[in-house]
Design a protein around this motif. Structure first.
Motif, PDB file in Angstrom:
ATOM      1  N   LEU A 180      29.845 -33.168  37.344  1.00 47.35           N
ATOM      2  CA  LEU A 180      30.742 -32.383  38.183  1.00 47.35           C
ATOM      3  C   LEU A 180      30.718 -32.827  39.645  1.00 47.35           C
ATOM      4  N   LEU A 181      29.555 -33.318  40.092  1.00 48.12           N
ATOM      5  CA  LEU A 181      29.403 -33.691  41.503  1.00 48.12           C
ATOM      6  C   LEU A 181      29.501 -35.193  41.740  1.00 48.12           C
ATOM      7  N   ARG A 182      29.762 -35.948  40.692  1.00 48.51           N
ATOM      8  CA  ARG A 182      29.840 -37.395  40.856  1.00 48.51           C
ATOM      9  C   ARG A 182      31.092 -37.761  41.647  1.00 48.51           C
ATOM     10  N   ALA A 183      30.908 -38.653  42.602  1.00 43.74           N
ATOM     11  CA  ALA A 183      32.038 -39.056  43.460  1.00 43.74           C
ATOM     12  C   ALA A 183      33.085 -39.794  42.643  1.00 43.74           C
ATOM     13  N   GLN A 184      34.339 -39.467  42.882  1.00 44.13           N
ATOM     14  CA  GLN A 184      35.450 -40.116  42.191  1.00 44.13           C
ATOM     15  C   GLN A 184      36.217 -40.997  43.179  1.00 44.13           C
ATOM     16  N   GLY A 185      36.261 -42.289  42.881  1.00 46.95           N
ATOM     17  CA  GLY A 185      37.072 -43.184  43.690  1.00 46.95           C
ATOM     18  C   GLY A 185      36.551 -43.462  45.086  1.00 46.95           C
ATOM     19  N   THR A 186      35.288 -43.209  45.344  1.00 44.04           N
ATOM     20  CA  THR A 186      34.725 -43.471  46.661  1.00 44.04           C
ATOM     21  C   THR A 186      34.052 -44.833  46.688  1.00 44.04           C
ATOM     22  N   THR A 187      34.052 -45.434  47.859  1.00 43.68           N
ATOM     23  CA  THR A 187      33.355 -46.711  48.025  1.00 43.68           C
ATOM     24  C   THR A 187      32.014 -46.517  48.715  1.00 43.68           C
ATOM     25  N   GLU A 188      31.653 -45.272  48.995  1.00 39.20           N
ATOM     26  CA  GLU A 188      30.380 -44.981  49.661  1.00 39.20           C
ATOM     27  C   GLU A 188      29.226 -45.380  48.740  1.00 39.20           C
ATOM     28  N   PRO A 189      28.292 -46.187  49.227  1.00 38.31           N
ATOM     29  CA  PRO A 189      27.171 -46.595  48.374  1.00 38.31           C
ATOM     30  C   PRO A 189      26.240 -45.435  48.073  1.00 38.31           C
ATOM     31  N   GLU A 190      25.748 -45.395  46.852  1.00 36.28           N
ATOM     32  CA  GLU A 190      24.775 -44.389  46.475  1.00 36.28           C
ATOM     33  C   GLU A 190      23.437 -44.707  47.132  1.00 36.28           C
ATOM     34  N   VAL A 191      22.711 -43.662  47.516  1.00 33.11           N
ATOM     35  CA  VAL A 191      21.338 -43.832  47.983  1.00 33.11           C
ATOM     36  C   VAL A 191      20.440 -43.843  46.756  1.00 33.11           C
ATOM     37  N   ARG A 192      19.763 -44.937  46.525  1.00 34.10           N
ATOM     38  CA  ARG A 192      18.976 -45.086  45.299  1.00 34.10           C
ATOM     39  C   ARG A 192      17.629 -44.399  45.434  1.00 34.10           C
ATOM     40  N   LEU A 193      17.233 -43.759  44.360  1.00 32.36           N
ATOM     41  CA  LEU A 193      15.919 -43.140  44.317  1.00 32.36           C
ATOM     42  C   LEU A 193      14.848 -44.226  44.340  1.00 32.36           C
ATOM     43  N   GLN A 194      13.832 -44.022  45.160  1.00 25.32           N
ATOM     44  CA  GLN A 194      12.792 -45.026  45.313  1.00 25.32           C
ATOM     45  C   GLN A 194      11.426 -44.365  45.455  1.00 25.32           C
ATOM     46  N   PHE A 195      10.392 -45.094  45.099  1.00 25.00           N
ATOM     47  CA  PHE A 195       9.036 -44.696  45.437  1.00 25.00           C
ATOM     48  C   PHE A 195       8.718 -45.184  46.835  1.00 25.00           C
ATOM     49  N   ASN A 196       7.846 -44.442  47.525  1.00 23.15           N
ATOM     50  CA  ASN A 196       7.351 -44.971  48.790  1.00 23.15           C
ATOM     51  C   ASN A 196       6.188 -45.919  48.512  1.00 23.15           C
ATOM     52  N   THR A 197       5.701 -46.572  49.542  1.00 22.86           N
ATOM     53  CA  THR A 197       4.673 -47.596  49.364  1.00 22.86           C
ATOM     54  C   THR A 197       3.404 -47.021  48.767  1.00 22.86           C
ATOM     55  N   SER A 198       3.012 -45.826  49.189  1.00 21.85           N
ATOM     56  CA  SER A 198       1.795 -45.207  48.664  1.00 21.85           C
ATOM     57  C   SER A 198       1.918 -44.922  47.168  1.00 21.85           C
ATOM     58  N   GLN A 199       3.064 -44.370  46.765  1.00 25.52           N
ATOM     59  CA  GLN A 199       3.285 -44.084  45.343  1.00 25.52           C
ATOM     60  C   GLN A 199       3.289 -45.375  44.531  1.00 25.52           C
ATOM     61  N   PHE A 200       3.947 -46.393  45.049  1.00 27.68           N
ATOM     62  CA  PHE A 200       4.006 -47.668  44.337  1.00 27.68           C
ATOM     63  C   PHE A 200       2.615 -48.270  44.167  1.00 27.68           C
ATOM     64  N   ASP A 201       1.810 -48.229  45.217  1.00 30.72           N
ATOM     65  CA  ASP A 201       0.464 -48.803  45.142  1.00 30.72           C
ATOM     66  C   ASP A 201      -0.375 -48.104  44.080  1.00 30.72           C
ATOM     67  N   ARG A 202      -0.203 -46.781  43.949  1.00 27.46           N
ATOM     68  CA  ARG A 202      -0.945 -46.040  42.924  1.00 27.46           C
ATOM     69  C   ARG A 202      -0.504 -46.451  41.529  1.00 27.46           C
ATOM     70  N   ILE A 203       0.804 -46.634  41.344  1.00 24.02           N
ATOM     71  CA  ILE A 203       1.323 -47.081  40.047  1.00 24.02           C
ATOM     72  C   ILE A 203       0.775 -48.455  39.702  1.00 24.02           C
ATOM     73  N   GLN A 204       0.831 -49.350  40.654  1.00 24.06           N
ATOM     74  CA  GLN A 204       0.362 -50.715  40.426  1.00 24.06           C
ATOM     75  C   GLN A 204      -1.126 -50.735  40.074  1.00 24.06           C
ATOM     76  N   GLU A 205      -1.909 -49.931  40.759  1.00 28.84           N
ATOM     77  CA  GLU A 205      -3.359 -49.905  40.522  1.00 28.84           C
ATOM     78  C   GLU A 205      -3.702 -49.421  39.115  1.00 28.84           C
ATOM     79  N   VAL A 206      -2.978 -48.420  38.641  1.00 30.93           N
ATOM     80  CA  VAL A 206      -3.281 -47.831  37.329  1.00 30.93           C
ATOM     81  C   VAL A 206      -2.717 -48.672  36.190  1.00 30.93           C
ATOM     82  N   PHE A 207      -1.475 -49.138  36.332  1.00 32.28           N
ATOM     83  CA  PHE A 207      -0.777 -49.716  35.183  1.00 32.28           C
ATOM     84  C   PHE A 207      -0.834 -51.236  35.083  1.00 32.28           C
TER      85      PHE A 207
END
Length: 310
Positions: A208-235
Motif C-alpha cells: 500500500l505504501l510502495r512508491a508508484q512511478g517515482t525515481t527517488e532511490p530507496e534507502v537500503r537497510l544496512q548494518f552498522n560497522t559494530s553489528q557487522f563486526d559481530r556477525i563476522q566474528e561469529v559466523f
C-alpha cells in the motif's frame, strides 16, 4: 530446459505436472508436510512420478527444505531412493537483514535485538544442517555453494546449477533480481508498530505504501560497522569450516567480506524525523488512502506523533 533434460518437478500442491498445471512453488505445501510431520504427500508425488516416468530424475526445490526437521522426514525416502543435495546459501550478514525484514520486523523485534538472538544461537548454521542431511539420509558429496562469484561456476547460481547437472549453459539468460526492496525508513518505522501486521507473512502495508512511478532511490537497510563486526566474528569461522568440508579449494577465501558489505548508519540510529516525513509522504501519495490499514496508520501518526496533515 529441465523437463527436456529428463527432470520431473511437482506442481505447487505436490501433484503431477501437466500441460494445464505446470510445475510450481511447493513451499506452502511442504511447510504443511513439515508441520504435520507427515511425509506421505511427498511420497505420493514420488510414487506417481515414478509410475509415469520411471527413467526420469525428480527435482524438488524449496528454501524450506533446509529447516532442521527435513533430514529426519526424508529418512523414509532415503531408504529406497538415492538423494543428491544441492544447497545454495547466502552470506549471513545479507541473510540476517532479509530475515529481520521478513520475521523480526513484524514481531516488533528491533534489528539489534533480532541480531543478538541470532548471534547467541549461531543461527543460521549451514554446516550443521548439511551434516544432518548427510547423517540422516546417507547423502554423498553434497553440492554446497555460497551465492557469491568466487564460489560459483560461471556467472552465477543458474550457470553453476546447470553445469552441475550437465545442461547446456551457452544460451542461459541471467534473471533480474525479482525481490522488491523495502525502504529502510519505512521498515524501521513499521517495526515500532508491529500491530499493523496480521502475521509474519502479511505484506499488505508495504504494498500500500510502495512508491508508484517515482525515481527517488530507496534507502537500503544496512548494518552498522559494530553489528557487522559481530556477525563476522561469529559466523566467518563456521563459513570456513563449511568451505573446508565441501569446497576445500576455496578455504581461506572470505565469505563475509567487509569490502563488499552494505554498511552504514541507517540501523537503529536512523533519524526519527526523517522516518516520519517519509511515512507521511508515502501515505499522502497512496492510491487507496481509505484502506483500513492506511487509516490505522494515519491514526497512529496523529495520536502518537501529532502528525495531522497525512
Amino acid at each position: 530446459m529441465l523437463e527436456t533434460a529428463g527432470y520431473v518437478m511437482p506442481t505447487a500442491d505436490l501433484a503431477l505436472a501437466n500441460e494445464t498445471t505446470p510445475p510450481g512453488n511447493s513451499l506452502w505445501t511442504l511447510q504443511k508436510v513439515r508441520e504435520n510431520g507427515d511425509i506421505s504427500p511427498l511420497l505420493k508425488w514420488i510414487n506417481a512420478s515414478r509410475s509415469k516416468a520411471p527413467d526420469k530424475k525428480l527435482l524438488l526445490s524449496s528454501e524450506c527444505l533446509m529447516q532442521p526437521e527435513w533430514p529426519t522426514l526424508f529418512q523414509e525416502i532415503a531408504a529406497h531412493t538415492d538423494i543428491q543435495l544441492i544447497y545454495y546459501v547466502r552470506r549471513q550478514d545479507e541473510l540476517l537483514l532479509s530475515a529481520w525484514r521478513q520475521w523480526g520486523l513484524k514481531r516488533g523485534l528491533s534489528l539489534d535485538n533480532f541480531l543478538a538472538r541470532r548471534l547467541k544461537s549461531q543461527q543460521p548454521n549451514f554446516l550443521e544442517i548439511v551434516n544432518a542431511w548427510i547423517e540422516k539420509t546417507a547423502i554423498k558429496n553434497p553440492h554446497v555453494r555460497f551465492i557469491q562469484a568466487p564460489f560459483l561456476t560461471g556467472k552465477g547460481v543458474i550457470e553453476d546449477f546447470s553445469t552441475l547437472l550437465g545442461l547446456e549453459t551457452e544460451n542461459l539468460v541471467q534473471v533480474d533480481n525479482q525481490n522488491i526492496s523495502v525502504d529502510a525508513r519505512l521498515a524501521l518505522f513499521l517495526n515500532k508498530h508491529a500491530d499493523l501486521f496480521s502475521s509474519v507473512h502479511d505484506e499488505e502495508i508495504f504494498t500500500l505504501l510502495r512508491a508508484q512511478g517515482t525515481t527517488e532511490p530507496e534507502v537500503r537497510l544496512q548494518f552498522n560497522t559494530s553489528q557487522f563486526d559481530r556477525i563476522q566474528e561469529v559466523f566467518e569461522p563456521l563459513n570456513q569450516a563449511l568451505l573446508k568440508a565441501h569446497q576445500p579449494e576455496h578455504e581461506g577465501t572470505p565469505v563475509i567480506d567487509g569490502q563488499s558489505a552494505r554498511l552504514g548508519d541507517i540501523g537503529e540510529t536512523s533519524n526519527h524525523a526523517q522516518q516520519l516525513a517519509f511515512i507521511t509522504e508515502r501515505l499522502n501519495a497512496a492510491t487507496n488512502p481509505r484502506h483500513p490499514k492506511l487509516l490505522q496508520l494515519q491514526q497512529i501518526l496523529e495520536q502518537d506523533y501529532g502528525v495531522d496533515n497525512a
